[in-house]
Structures are given as structure tokens and as C-alpha cells.
Design a protein around this motif. Structure first.
Motif, mmCIF file in Angstrom:
data_model
loop_
_atom_site.group_PDB
_atom_site.id
_atom_site.type_symbol
_atom_site.label_atom_id
_atom_site.label_comp_id
_atom_site.label_asym_id
_atom_site.label_seq_id
_atom_site.Cartn_x
_atom_site.Cartn_y
_atom_site.Cartn_z
ATOM 1 N N TYR A 32 0.830 -1.208 0.000
ATOM 2 C CA TYR A 32 0.000 0.000 0.000
ATOM 3 C C TYR A 32 0.864 1.257 0.000
ATOM 4 C CZ TYR A 32 -2.680 3.838 1.883
ATOM 5 O OH TYR A 32 -3.223 5.071 2.091
ATOM 6 N N GLU A 36 1.046 4.198 -2.795
ATOM 7 C CA GLU A 36 0.805 5.602 -2.491
ATOM 8 C C GLU A 36 2.018 6.460 -2.854
ATOM 9 O OE1 GLU A 36 -1.871 7.409 -1.414
ATOM 10 O OE2 GLU A 36 -2.980 5.565 -1.827
ATOM 11 N N SER A 70 -13.507 8.828 -8.510
ATOM 12 C CA SER A 70 -12.265 8.599 -7.785
ATOM 13 C C SER A 70 -11.991 7.098 -7.670
ATOM 14 C CB SER A 70 -12.347 9.215 -6.388
ATOM 15 O OG SER A 70 -11.191 8.901 -5.652
ATOM 16 N N ASN A 71 -10.732 6.732 -7.858
ATOM 17 C CA ASN A 71 -10.335 5.334 -7.782
ATOM 18 C C ASN A 71 -9.235 5.213 -6.728
ATOM 19 O OD1 ASN A 71 -10.351 2.696 -8.368
ATOM 20 N ND2 ASN A 71 -9.324 2.858 -10.335
ATOM 21 N N SER A 72 -9.593 5.442 -5.482
ATOM 22 C CA SER A 72 -8.633 5.519 -4.390
ATOM 23 C C SER A 72 -8.072 4.139 -4.031
ATOM 24 C CB SER A 72 -9.300 6.121 -3.161
ATOM 25 O OG SER A 72 -8.455 6.027 -2.051
ATOM 26 N N THR A 73 -6.756 4.081 -3.901
ATOM 27 C CA THR A 73 -6.140 2.832 -3.473
ATOM 28 C C THR A 73 -6.409 2.574 -2.003
ATOM 29 O OG1 THR A 73 -4.129 4.159 -3.407
ATOM 30 C CG2 THR A 73 -4.229 2.434 -5.048
ATOM 31 N N LEU A 74 -6.564 3.637 -1.236
ATOM 32 C CA LEU A 74 -6.825 3.473 0.192
ATOM 33 C C LEU A 74 -8.119 2.700 0.415
ATOM 34 C CD1 LEU A 74 -6.200 4.009 3.135
ATOM 35 C CD2 LEU A 74 -7.346 6.195 2.909
ATOM 36 N N SER A 75 -9.174 3.062 -0.280
ATOM 37 C CA SER A 75 -10.443 2.369 -0.083
ATOM 38 C C SER A 75 -10.351 0.918 -0.553
ATOM 39 C CB SER A 75 -11.579 3.092 -0.800
ATOM 40 O OG SER A 75 -11.378 3.072 -2.191
ATOM 41 N N LYS A 76 -9.618 0.667 -1.633
ATOM 42 C CA LYS A 76 -9.465 -0.708 -2.128
ATOM 43 C C LYS A 76 -8.677 -1.566 -1.138
ATOM 44 C CE LYS A 76 -9.767 0.055 -7.067
ATOM 45 N NZ LYS A 76 -9.082 -0.077 -8.342
ATOM 46 N N PHE A 78 -8.209 -1.016 2.085
ATOM 47 C CA PHE A 78 -8.990 -1.164 3.311
ATOM 48 C C PHE A 78 -10.062 -2.232 3.130
ATOM 49 C CE2 PHE A 78 -12.610 0.085 5.993
ATOM 50 C CZ PHE A 78 -12.005 -0.053 7.232
ATOM 51 N N ARG A 79 -10.777 -2.184 2.000
ATOM 52 C CA ARG A 79 -11.829 -3.165 1.731
ATOM 53 C C ARG A 79 -11.241 -4.569 1.651
ATOM 54 N NH1 ARG A 79 -13.728 -2.099 -3.492
ATOM 55 N NH2 ARG A 79 -13.671 0.037 -2.807
#
Length: 87
Positions: A32, A36, A70-76, A78-79
Motif C-alpha cells: 500500500y 501511495e 475517484s479510484n482511491s487505493t486506500l479504499s481498495k 482497506f476493503r
């Protein structure tokens, strides 16, 4: 084998499984943070290319350019981690 030895073995097995989860979580965090870092370092260039592509496409269609969601890596990430620990 008495009860204490059995409980000790079970505790060691649970501890081994927990260590595997911890290692996976650390590897996920490293991936991650690398993602980032890459986005922060090269994100402006990628966004400029996306904007140029959107403007070029809009000129061909005579429309105003629309940015994708938005295609956030954080949300992916985390999920993915939450799903891993739940399942």
C-alpha cells in the motif's frame, strides 16, 4: 497427554496462525505504501495525461470533459484487508 499439554499445543497453533495474519498485514501495508508513494510521485504526470486525453476526446465530440470517479487505493486496500480478516 494431559490437559495442560493439549492447551499448550492449541495455543501454539493459534499463535502460528496469528503470526501468518500479522505477516500478511505487514506485506499488505508495504505494498500500500509503495502504491501511495508511486501515486504521489507520478500522480501529477498521470493526471495531466488523463486531462489531455479527456480534453482531446471532448474536442472530438464537442462536449465538456468529465473526469471519472475517484479510484482511491486506500479504499481498495482497506476493503481487501477487512474482507480478508472477516472471511
Amino acid at each position: 497427554m494431559d490437559l495442560m499439554e493439549l492447551l499448550h499445543q492449541i495455543f501454539l497453533y493459534i499463535l502460528d496462525i496469528f503470526k501468518i495474519y500479522i505477516k500478511f498485514a505487514l506485506i499488505t501495508l508495504v505494498i500500500y505504501f509503495l502504491a501511495e508513494w508511486y501515486i504521489l510521485r507520478y500522480g501529477a504526470e498521470l493526471e495531466a495525461e488523463l486531462d489531455a486525453h479527456l480534453v482531446e476526446g471532448a474536442e472530438l465530440r464537442d462536449e465538456t470533459p468529465e473526469r471519472p470517479e475517484s479510484n482511491s487505493t486506500l479504499s481498495k486496500v482497506f476493503r481487501f484487508v477487512v474482507n480478508f480478516f472477516i472471511l
